[in-house]
Scaffold this motif. Structure first.
Motif, mmCIF file in Angstrom:
data_model
loop_
_atom_site.group_PDB
_atom_site.id
_atom_site.type_symbol
_atom_site.label_atom_id
_atom_site.label_comp_id
_atom_site.label_asym_id
_atom_site.label_seq_id
_atom_site.Cartn_x
_atom_site.Cartn_y
_atom_site.Cartn_z
ATOM 1 N N GLN A 42 -11.052 27.962 -49.974
ATOM 2 C CA GLN A 42 -10.288 28.793 -49.058
ATOM 3 C C GLN A 42 -10.901 28.863 -47.663
ATOM 4 O O GLN A 42 -10.313 29.465 -46.763
ATOM 5 C CB GLN A 42 -10.183 30.221 -49.617
ATOM 6 N N PHE A 43 -12.085 28.316 -47.506
ATOM 7 C CA PHE A 43 -12.742 28.469 -46.215
ATOM 8 C C PHE A 43 -12.007 27.661 -45.142
ATOM 9 O O PHE A 43 -11.668 26.499 -45.367
ATOM 10 C CB PHE A 43 -14.202 28.022 -46.312
ATOM 11 N N PRO A 44 -11.736 28.275 -43.985
ATOM 12 C CA PRO A 44 -10.980 27.566 -42.944
ATOM 13 C C PRO A 44 -11.858 26.538 -42.232
ATOM 14 O O PRO A 44 -12.347 26.771 -41.134
ATOM 15 C CB PRO A 44 -10.555 28.688 -41.996
ATOM 16 N N ALA A 99 -10.100 39.606 -44.677
ATOM 17 C CA ALA A 99 -8.873 40.271 -45.133
ATOM 18 C C ALA A 99 -8.114 39.367 -46.100
ATOM 19 O O ALA A 99 -7.644 39.806 -47.161
ATOM 20 C CB ALA A 99 -7.997 40.627 -43.931
ATOM 21 N N LYS A 100 -8.049 38.097 -45.752
ATOM 22 C CA LYS A 100 -7.346 37.136 -46.610
ATOM 23 C C LYS A 100 -8.036 37.016 -47.974
ATOM 24 O O LYS A 100 -7.390 37.051 -49.030
ATOM 25 C CB LYS A 100 -7.325 35.771 -45.914
ATOM 26 N N MET A 101 -9.363 36.909 -47.942
ATOM 27 C CA MET A 101 -10.100 36.719 -49.192
ATOM 28 C C MET A 101 -10.066 37.981 -50.051
ATOM 29 O O MET A 101 -10.032 37.910 -51.273
ATOM 30 C CB MET A 101 -11.547 36.321 -48.903
ATOM 31 N N ARG A 102 -10.075 39.133 -49.395
ATOM 32 C CA ARG A 102 -10.035 40.382 -50.149
ATOM 33 C C ARG A 102 -8.741 40.447 -50.974
ATOM 34 O O ARG A 102 -8.744 40.790 -52.156
ATOM 35 C CB ARG A 102 -10.135 41.563 -49.194
ATOM 36 N N LYS A 103 -7.653 40.072 -50.338
ATOM 37 C CA LYS A 103 -6.359 40.068 -51.022
ATOM 38 C C LYS A 103 -6.377 39.081 -52.193
ATOM 39 O O LYS A 103 -5.980 39.392 -53.321
ATOM 40 C CB LYS A 103 -5.263 39.690 -50.012
ATOM 41 N N LEU A 104 -6.903 37.892 -51.911
ATOM 42 C CA LEU A 104 -6.941 36.838 -52.921
ATOM 43 C C LEU A 104 -7.821 37.235 -54.101
ATOM 44 O O LEU A 104 -7.428 37.090 -55.267
ATOM 45 C CB LEU A 104 -7.516 35.588 -52.259
#
Lengths: 471, 471
Positions: free
Chosen positions: A116-118, A360-365
């Motif tokens: 998931q890392f950009p 924020a994205k990773m927290r959701k995931l």
């Protein structure tokens, strides 16, 4: 002739080959002390090389003292060169790289999802930072870390955790492991005894064990460190994970935090606060660091390994002012400083708030994955389990009613291509948590989680059936 | 009302501000244990925020244990929260960053010319390495360092120094300083005494001093370590710079090398070979590492700080096989590993031979600078000086007949904006080298060198005139 075979296909110059062959003969005694070397003309002819090549080879032998030369006389082999060559011990067989099995279910802990890392964004930022970096930063830029990174970390601690920190109190390290290593070195002379939570991350306290500290366990319950159990005659540091106790998952309650600080004040001890993953709290805000209560007594350790990726090797420490000059000196003689490139890129990643968006994205995931794990456990284990700890982080401690998980279980599971760690692995006093497994879920897709739980359930059923049969 | 002032211009959410104000009042005792909190409706109205904001702030207080809540009853402040706030000691005035004077003559040592580094090429390679890096390398890739880098270093050691090394014996470190730090940790338990050259690089042995080693000096002459002086009852490691003795500049002769190895064998000691700048030999080939004589007894330390740039933070160690598993374990608990990015870029820089071309270019450049220094010394000091050591490296040790340079001289020179280090600074037993100065020239253009020597000559003349007058 002269025992010299030249190999013109090698990537080594002929002069060096000649030098090496002659040198080896002097060391093993074939060419004896006082013997004269052949004339350059003669040797050049024998080997079909230029005299210049021979001259250069002889120069190397002279400069390094293998050959002595005196005006007008032939060059002679020096004395005292003979050396019995010891072979590297044959008994030391090289270890084969351990074969990594493909796990059917891989619930390893502390593993962020690197997929998931950009990467593209990071590459662009790295490139920009590198091209804009001042030339001075290619030299030594000091043990504390880049100013712009420390300022961005301070700003981020304020906006994410409400923690007011002066950037001058922040010290960059090569990850949290190095931070602990430095702390261990720094405080050893004061008093080589450390209090640690039990259970705790057994890998992280290795640096204290290696260093020679006496490690004294303090029990932990569902809320974290049991401050009632703090003995009254301690000196030396106290290692805690108050934001998300590893591995049981509690958030240390305010009253215990206050008790811990009062205890540390009374003992003249420092509290080492390891905040390894509090960014990932799934319902509500990250817990406030203990550091906020006592910046003079708490050494706070943060890391970007879990939030971004481990290979970044950047952590940071909030160092109490009394320790700062000793810290800088110690870091200078440990490895000088971090490289500036990752620091500059990370500063820019923070400044542009790409960091906040990634979290924020990773927290959701991760929240979804945690939920997938809870759902799968309910579906495959019914009522015979319960989760421990706060809804945060990348792993879950699960209690399975009536089960006993030990190293034999772990090894048997590994052979069945299932990776999960019995919580007892992280316990110093055994027996209190034998019914718990640690399941790391951060790096797994919901499908992989569900399938993994199914594999574990089948394996556990088989394992304990077999176990019961043998007994 | 309730002592809460909200600041809507801050980068901190309102819920966090409310949480913080209430928390602070509980810690300092304004809000007492057992006191009930205002209802969310009431507080929301008072502060003109939504009830949801208040609810979230209360949740934070509950989760962290500041407030206890029971079904149907109002939330109450928990007990045991009060904590006397210690201010960080006011006496600890923050140090102002030392002002860096602009030197008229800056002969600092160990400083490569960063202006010459091919930044654009490096950027391009870094970018390529980053974009091609496998995802696995963003995680942990092990304490030994990237395989491709170790293989390229092995190939380069072969083509540049004729040294046959198995890439599996190479261990990457965060620079030579960390290498020494790891060696110091690794060998401490065996016997905490180390033999060092005197003079030697006083900064580099700090890590042994910090660690608690007893440091025993062995005298050095123009050729290097005086192996005759090796005492017969030593245990513990021996630290040497045989390729280019720091600071005197000798190349250790073959017979002394053999004697040193025999001594180490007899004592069961390891020899630490610090090869800090042997790439820059200006006439002839780099000296062969001592390691070639005894790969089972010599721990060889190489670095890229001088050849490329210090901020790279990459060094490497040839570790004897008997020590390898302990080394890996120690590195894991020290800081795990180097970041992979610089490693991958350096591997590519080596593979494409850009490294070799850079060294060849710099060797030519530094040779010219060395010559400029020798010319300037002759022009400004006439016959009253002589150079020490081999024509290599980035500094020159210069003996000035009849002079005495001490710390007072150094400090006075610094005030006159001249940086040069008296060689005595690096001596443990004082008095043998008081007539020598160290002049680092690698980072200076020939014009700067000439001007610098002129400044030093004038300063020395004035200083000793004044000195004589006072006496």
């Amino acid at each position: 002739m002269w025992g010299i075979d030249l190999d013109r296909s090698l990537d080594i110059s002929l002069k060096r080959q000649i030098y090496q062959r002659l040198r080896d003969q002097m060391i093993n005694g074939t060419l004896k002390a006082g013997a004269s070397l052949p004339s350059t003309r003669e040797l050049a002819k024998t080997l079909s090389v230029s005299r210049n090549t021979i001259n250069e080879a002889y120069d190397m032998l002279i400069v390094e003292g293998y050959v002595e030369t005196r005006q007008g006389a032939p060059s002679r082999v020096a004395r005292g060169l003979i050396l019995a060559q010891a072979q590297q011990s044959a008994a030391l067989q090289r270890q084969k790289p351990a074969s990594v099995p493909t796990f059917l279910a891989d619930f390893k802990t502390g593993q962020p999802d690197l997929r998931q890392f950009p990467r593209y964004v990071w590459q662009r930022i790295s490139q920009k930072s590198l091209s804009e970096m001042s030339m001075e930063l290619l030299g030594y830029s000091g043990p504390q870390g880049l100013t712009q990174l420390r300022e961005e970390i301070a700003a981020w601690l304020m906006r994410s955790k409400g923690l007011a920190v002066d950037a001058r109190d922040i010290y960059i390290t090569a990850g949290a492991t190095q931070a602990l290593h430095l702390v261990a070195d720094l405080l050893y002379a004061d008093h080589p005894e450390i209090l640690v939570e039990d259970p705790c991350n057994i890998e992280m306290i290795q640096t204290f064990i290696q260093k020679g500290y006496t490690v004294t366990p303090v029990p932990v319950d569902a809320q974290g460190l049991q401050t009632d159990a703090l003995s009254m005659d301690h000196r030396g540091p106290i290692y805690v994970t108050p934001s998300h106790q590893f591995p049981l998952g509690g958030i240390l309650p305010a009253a215990r935090r206050a008790a811990l600080i009062r205890f540390a004040r009374r003992c003249g001890s420092y509290v080492i606060e390891d905040d390894y993953d509090s960014e990932f709290r799934y319902y509500g805000e990250p817990a406030t660091p203990l550091y906020a209560m006592a910046p003079d007594r708490v050494i706070y350790i943060g890391t970007f390994s879990k939030v971004l990726f481990p290979a970044l090797r950047i952590g940071y420490v909030l160092v109490p002012r009394e320790l700062q000059s000793r810290w800088s000196r110690l870091r200078t003689y440990t490895d000088v400083q971090n490289p500036p490139f990752e620091q500059a890129a990370l500063a820019e990643f923070l400044r542009t708030r790409k960091f906040d968006r990634h979290i924020a994205k990773m927290r959701k995931l991760y929240r979804e994955r945690r939920q997938a794990l809870l759902d799968a456990l309910r579906d495959f284990f019914g009522e015979h389990w319960r989760p421990w700890g706060d809804a945060s982080g990348l792993h879950l401690a699960v209690e399975f009613t009536g089960m006993v998980f030990d190293e034999a279980f772990r090894e048997q599971a590994r052979r069945a291509r299932i990776r999960t760690v019995p919580l007892e692995h992280h316990c110093m006093r055994k027996g209190r948590h034998a019914d718990k497994l640690l399941l790391g879920y951060g790096h797994l897709e919901p499908d992989e989680i569900r399938l993994g739980v199914q594999h574990i359930q089948r394996f556990i059923e088989e394992y304990f059936k077999e176990h019961a049969r043998i007994r």
